[in-house]
Design a protein around this motif. Sequence first.
Motif, short mmCIF file in Angstrom:
data_model
loop_
_atom_site.label_atom_id
_atom_site.label_comp_id
_atom_site.label_asym_id
_atom_site.label_seq_id
_atom_site.Cartn_x
_atom_site.Cartn_y
_atom_site.Cartn_z
N GLN A 1 0.79 -1.09 0.06
CA GLN A 1 -0.12 -0.04 -0.19
C GLN A 1 0.81 1.04 -0.02
O GLN A 1 1.69 1.17 0.65
N VAL A 2 0.49 2.13 -0.95
CA VAL A 2 1.14 3.54 -0.88
C VAL A 2 0.36 4.50 -0.46
O VAL A 2 -0.71 4.89 -0.56
N GLN A 3 0.98 5.29 0.68
CA GLN A 3 0.10 6.38 1.04
C GLN A 3 0.90 7.77 0.64
O GLN A 3 1.91 8.19 0.61
N LEU A 4 0.01 8.48 -0.03
CA LEU A 4 0.46 9.78 -0.54
C LEU A 4 -0.27 11.01 0.35
O LEU A 4 -1.60 10.95 0.61
N VAL A 5 0.36 11.99 0.79
CA VAL A 5 -0.04 13.11 1.35
C VAL A 5 0.34 14.34 0.96
O VAL A 5 1.51 14.66 0.28
N GLU A 6 -0.80 15.00 0.59
CA GLU A 6 -0.79 16.26 -0.17
C GLU A 6 -0.64 17.56 0.77
O GLU A 6 -1.24 17.44 1.82
N SER A 7 -0.12 18.65 0.16
CA SER A 7 -0.15 19.78 0.74
C SER A 7 -0.11 21.05 -0.19
O SER A 7 0.27 20.73 -1.44
N GLY A 8 -0.43 22.07 0.44
CA GLY A 8 -0.06 23.35 -0.42
C GLY A 8 -1.23 23.85 -0.93
O GLY A 8 -1.05 24.95 -1.73
N GLY A 9 -2.40 23.65 -1.01
CA GLY A 9 -3.78 24.26 -1.55
C GLY A 9 -3.94 25.67 -1.00
O GLY A 9 -3.56 25.95 0.16
N GLY A 10 -4.87 26.27 -1.46
CA GLY A 10 -5.16 27.28 -0.65
C GLY A 10 -6.20 28.34 -1.63
O GLY A 10 -6.56 27.91 -2.91
N SER A 11 -6.44 29.62 -1.24
CA SER A 11 -7.10 30.47 -2.04
C SER A 11 -6.26 31.58 -2.68
O SER A 11 -5.73 32.13 -1.89
N VAL A 12 -6.36 31.81 -3.77
CA VAL A 12 -5.82 32.89 -4.29
C VAL A 12 -6.36 33.66 -5.37
O VAL A 12 -7.27 33.37 -5.65
N GLN A 13 -5.85 34.85 -5.85
CA GLN A 13 -6.21 35.68 -6.81
C GLN A 13 -5.82 35.13 -8.27
O GLN A 13 -4.74 34.35 -8.25
N ALA A 14 -6.45 35.41 -9.21
CA ALA A 14 -5.92 35.11 -10.64
C ALA A 14 -4.80 35.72 -10.68
O ALA A 14 -4.55 36.99 -10.60
N GLY A 15 -3.89 35.04 -11.54
CA GLY A 15 -2.47 35.61 -11.89
C GLY A 15 -1.67 35.11 -10.85
O GLY A 15 -0.19 35.22 -11.01
N ASP A 16 -1.99 34.60 -9.53
CA ASP A 16 -1.05 34.40 -8.56
C ASP A 16 -0.48 32.94 -8.74
O ASP A 16 -1.02 32.21 -9.86
N SER A 17 0.65 32.25 -7.78
CA SER A 17 1.10 31.08 -8.08
C SER A 17 0.77 30.17 -6.80
O SER A 17 0.53 30.94 -5.59
N LEU A 18 0.68 29.15 -6.86
CA LEU A 18 0.78 28.14 -5.82
C LEU A 18 1.60 26.85 -6.05
O LEU A 18 1.79 26.41 -7.15
N ARG A 19 2.00 26.24 -5.19
CA ARG A 19 2.88 25.02 -5.22
C ARG A 19 2.25 23.99 -4.54
O ARG A 19 2.15 23.94 -2.94
N LEU A 20 1.90 22.81 -4.81
CA LEU A 20 1.46 21.62 -4.23
C LEU A 20 2.51 20.43 -4.15
O LEU A 20 3.24 20.39 -5.05
N SER A 21 2.41 19.89 -2.99
CA SER A 21 3.52 18.95 -2.88
C SER A 21 2.72 17.71 -2.52
O SER A 21 1.62 17.59 -1.97
N CYS A 22 3.40 16.68 -2.93
CA CYS A 22 2.65 15.27 -2.70
C CYS A 22 3.99 14.39 -1.87
O CYS A 22 4.74 13.94 -2.90
N ALA A 23 3.88 13.86 -0.91
CA ALA A 23 4.82 13.27 0.11
C ALA A 23 4.37 11.75 0.10
O ALA A 23 3.42 11.50 0.17
N ALA A 24 5.68 10.86 0.04
CA ALA A 24 5.14 9.48 0.35
C ALA A 24 6.02 8.97 1.45
O ALA A 24 7.06 8.31 1.00
N PRO A 25 5.81 8.92 2.69
CA PRO A 25 6.81 8.64 3.81
C PRO A 25 7.35 7.53 3.68
O PRO A 25 6.30 6.57 3.32
N GLY A 26 8.63 7.47 3.64
CA GLY A 26 9.29 6.01 3.68
C GLY A 26 8.97 5.12 2.53
O GLY A 26 9.24 3.82 2.16
N ARG A 27 8.70 5.75 1.42
CA ARG A 27 8.46 5.12 -0.11
C ARG A 27 9.65 5.54 -1.11
O ARG A 27 9.94 6.84 -0.85
N THR A 28 10.10 4.77 -1.86
CA THR A 28 10.66 5.21 -3.00
C THR A 28 9.96 4.84 -4.20
O THR A 28 8.97 3.87 -4.25
#
Length: 119
Positions: A1-28
């Motif tokens: 089983q692979v667990q994926l943990v996301e982070s980085g969402g939010g609310s922004v204005q048009a034209g802005d930037s966001l970065r989302l991350s996806c981590a998998a602890p202990g997994r290659t």
Amino acid sequence: QVQLVESGGGSVQAGDSLRLSCAAPGRTFSNYVMGWFRQAPGKERESVGHISWRTGGTYYADAVKGRFTISRDNAKNTASLQMNSLKPEDTAVYYCAAKELTTVKFNYWGQGTQVTVSS
């Protein structure tokens, strides 16, 4: 089983930037493809793009090409989605997903993170 943990969402204005991350602890992920998907209210889930962990090769949907960039960090076992020049139509729940190279469908999914872009 692979667990994926996301982070980085939010609310922004048009034209802005966001970065989302996806981590998998202990997994290659040397033999995996990592993908990003999104689902807007009332719409079907759609692919944003994906990256081959081994080669770094990427694919992007036409709607995000030139604005979004998918990358991976081997040391941190983390995949990222850099979103620039965001538009209101990018508003959706974003999911990261993973699949083995030999598998057709993505079979491991994160919990999703909300991205809201206002005009």
